[in-house]
Design a protein around this motif. Structure first.
Motif, mmCIF file in Angstrom:
data_model
loop_
_atom_site.group_PDB
_atom_site.id
_atom_site.type_symbol
_atom_site.label_atom_id
_atom_site.label_comp_id
_atom_site.label_asym_id
_atom_site.label_seq_id
_atom_site.Cartn_x
_atom_site.Cartn_y
_atom_site.Cartn_z
ATOM 1 N N GLY A 1 -37.434 8.159 59.378
ATOM 2 C CA GLY A 1 -37.833 9.468 58.878
ATOM 3 C C GLY A 1 -38.789 10.234 59.757
ATOM 4 O O GLY A 1 -39.283 11.296 59.355
ATOM 5 N N GLN A 2 -39.032 9.753 60.984
ATOM 6 C CA GLN A 2 -39.895 10.522 61.876
ATOM 7 C C GLN A 2 -39.570 10.211 63.333
ATOM 8 O O GLN A 2 -39.202 9.086 63.673
ATOM 9 C CB GLN A 2 -41.371 10.236 61.597
ATOM 10 C CG GLN A 2 -41.782 8.789 61.770
ATOM 11 C CD GLN A 2 -43.264 8.579 61.448
ATOM 12 O OE1 GLN A 2 -43.933 9.487 60.935
ATOM 13 N NE2 GLN A 2 -43.775 7.415 61.757
ATOM 14 N N GLY A 3 -39.661 11.251 64.164
ATOM 15 C CA GLY A 3 -39.395 11.049 65.578
ATOM 16 C C GLY A 3 -38.960 12.326 66.264
ATOM 17 O O GLY A 3 -38.637 13.336 65.625
ATOM 18 N N ARG A 4 -38.964 12.295 67.584
ATOM 19 C CA ARG A 4 -38.553 13.415 68.428
ATOM 20 C C ARG A 4 -37.129 13.142 68.890
ATOM 21 O O ARG A 4 -36.862 12.105 69.508
ATOM 22 C CB ARG A 4 -39.498 13.537 69.629
ATOM 23 C CG ARG A 4 -40.933 13.888 69.247
ATOM 24 C CD ARG A 4 -41.935 13.465 70.335
ATOM 25 N NE ARG A 4 -41.599 13.999 71.646
ATOM 26 C CZ ARG A 4 -42.049 15.148 72.122
ATOM 27 N NH1 ARG A 4 -42.853 15.904 71.389
ATOM 28 N NH2 ARG A 4 -41.709 15.561 73.327
ATOM 29 N N VAL A 5 -36.224 14.079 68.614
ATOM 30 C CA VAL A 5 -34.816 13.830 68.915
ATOM 31 C C VAL A 5 -34.265 14.887 69.866
ATOM 32 O O VAL A 5 -34.756 16.017 69.935
ATOM 33 C CB VAL A 5 -33.961 13.789 67.630
ATOM 34 C CG1 VAL A 5 -34.469 12.694 66.688
ATOM 35 C CG2 VAL A 5 -33.942 15.130 66.926
ATOM 36 N N ALA B 1 -40.262 12.978 78.282
ATOM 37 C CA ALA B 1 -40.294 11.513 78.383
ATOM 38 C C ALA B 1 -40.301 10.843 77.006
ATOM 39 O O ALA B 1 -39.741 9.752 76.838
ATOM 40 C CB ALA B 1 -41.510 11.079 79.179
ATOM 41 N N ALA B 2 -40.938 11.479 76.039
ATOM 42 C CA ALA B 2 -41.062 10.870 74.708
ATOM 43 C C ALA B 2 -39.958 11.369 73.786
ATOM 44 O O ALA B 2 -40.164 12.224 72.929
ATOM 45 C CB ALA B 2 -42.432 11.186 74.116
ATOM 46 N N VAL B 3 -38.742 10.842 73.963
ATOM 47 C CA VAL B 3 -37.626 11.133 73.070
ATOM 48 C C VAL B 3 -37.317 9.858 72.292
ATOM 49 O O VAL B 3 -37.118 8.797 72.878
ATOM 50 C CB VAL B 3 -36.378 11.599 73.849
ATOM 51 C CG1 VAL B 3 -35.189 11.739 72.922
ATOM 52 C CG2 VAL B 3 -36.658 12.918 74.548
ATOM 53 N N ASP B 4 -37.270 9.984 70.966
ATOM 54 C CA ASP B 4 -37.103 8.808 70.117
ATOM 55 C C ASP B 4 -35.669 8.586 69.661
ATOM 56 O O ASP B 4 -35.348 7.520 69.113
ATOM 57 C CB ASP B 4 -38.005 8.938 68.881
ATOM 58 C CG ASP B 4 -39.472 9.119 69.263
ATOM 59 O OD1 ASP B 4 -39.969 8.286 70.035
ATOM 60 O OD2 ASP B 4 -40.085 10.093 68.802
#
Length: 361
Positions: free
Chosen positions: A202-206, A261-264
């Motif tokens: 339910g959380q993250g960078r896409v 760089a921070a892709v989940d």
């Protein structure tokens, strides 16, 4: 008396089938009850019985759509229609999904005793337009098109219509075509998006990697965004466009990871793009989940082995071809198709059911 008792049940079942046939999407039990005017218990019993017989298909969300058995029955009725001797098929590129469609189309042509003309458009709109015009000049009986673009082929389709040759689009809408048979791509995107939300807790960078300019891809992205919309902690931080192959997925993933760089997590508009993204993630030893659309063998194998691809929403290339042929044969014979836009229901494949799924490709 027993024979008479069956007639009302048959009429009620036929009414349910007509309502689904007239609809442009799968319907819930409540909608069928309202539109048929039948008691809910009767509609439920009819739907359960016809699902058991393959006449209806029940989606994961409880909706009902026309089942594969109906397409088989429609195929069996072809012998009673006007014979088709020549079929033209234009497709974008020799990617595995279109190869699977061609295999199914060869089987259909053989069954009909028809000659099949196949042309690869190489993802070029002008080339595909010219191919449709060539089919018209050759006097084929039916033209099937996997469009490279939704718009821009109107003039070629108009020439086919003037020659009274039906044009049926497969896989995505095509402006100017007489009919379209496709997967419910909005639902496919929604299923994939829901799977990614679950994988991310339910959380993250896409990141979103779309495909070529056809409604199938835009609908998948719309469905994906609808799925993540209610989750404020899931954020789209990057978008890019691939094509129809793994190479474009590799390029898009490299560009996105360089800038963010921070892709989940990743959403890919098709499984070949997803495969390309997966290769980049593996090379960088990044444990980032990917979801896609197609149900292709190589994507399902990754799901079975633990990723990075964790889910895919299915398409059925053979079923799409059979449905397109059914509609095309009716149109060729001068018949009326009450629902010229037909959308087949996708299914989500993930770790829970991948072992039992028989992929194409």
């Amino acid at each position: 008396m027993a024979e008479q008792a069956r007639v009302p049940a048959l009429r009620r079942a036929a009414l349910v089938l007509r309502r689904l046939s007239d609809s442009d999407r799968p319907m819930t039990l409540a909608e069928l009850t309202q539109q048929t005017g039948l008691p809910k218990s009767s509609v439920m019993g009819i739907c359960h019985a016809m699902t058991d017989e393959g006449l209806l298909a029940r989606g994961v969300d409880g909706t009902y759509a026309l089942g594969s058995r109906l397409y088989e029955l429609a195929s069996a009725s072809r012998a009673h229609g006007l014979a088709i001797g020549e079929i033209g098929f234009s497709y974008p590129v020799g990617e595995s999904f279109f190869v699977a469609e061609m295999d199914a189309l060869h089987a259909e042509a053989e069954r009909l005793g028809a000659r099949l003309h196949v042309q690869e458009a190489k993802e070029n709109r002008r080339t595909q337009s010219r191919q449709i015009e060539d089919f018209v000049a050759a006097g084929v009986d039916l033209i099937l098109v996997e469009p490279v673009a939704t718009d821009g082929l109107e003039d070629a389709c108009a020439k086919a219509r003037a020659a009274r040759i039906p044009v049926v689009a497969i896989g995505s809408a095509l402006s100017g075509a007489d009919a379209v048979v496709a997967t419910d791509n909005t639902k496919a995107g929604f299923l994939a998006g829901s799977a990614l939300v679950a994988a991310l807790g339910g959380q993250g960078r896409v990141a979103v990697v779309g495909g070529i300019p056809i409604t199938a891809n835009s609908d998948r992205i719309a469905g994906f965004l609808a799925a993540i919309g209610p989750h404020p902690h899931v954020e789209v931080v990057a978008t890019s466009h691939g094509e129809l192959d793994a190479k474009s997925g590799r390029r898009a993933a490299a560009e996105i990871l360089t800038a963010n760089a921070a892709v989940d997590g990743f959403f890919a508009a098709n499984d070949q793009i997803a495969i390309g993204i997966s290769r980049v993630l593996r090379s960088r030893k990044l444990a980032v989940p990917i979801v896609g659309v197609d149900g292709a063998r190589n994507a399902v194998e990754e799901i079975r082995s633990g990723g990075p691809i964790v889910a895919t929403a299915t398409q059925d290339p053979a079923a799409l071809v059979r449905a397109a042929m059914d509609i095309g044969i009716v149109l060729h014979g001068g018949g009326h198709v009450p629902r010229p836009s037909r959308y087949l229901t996708p299914t989500l494949i993930d770790a829970r059911n991948a072992a039992d799924y028989q992929p194409w490709g």
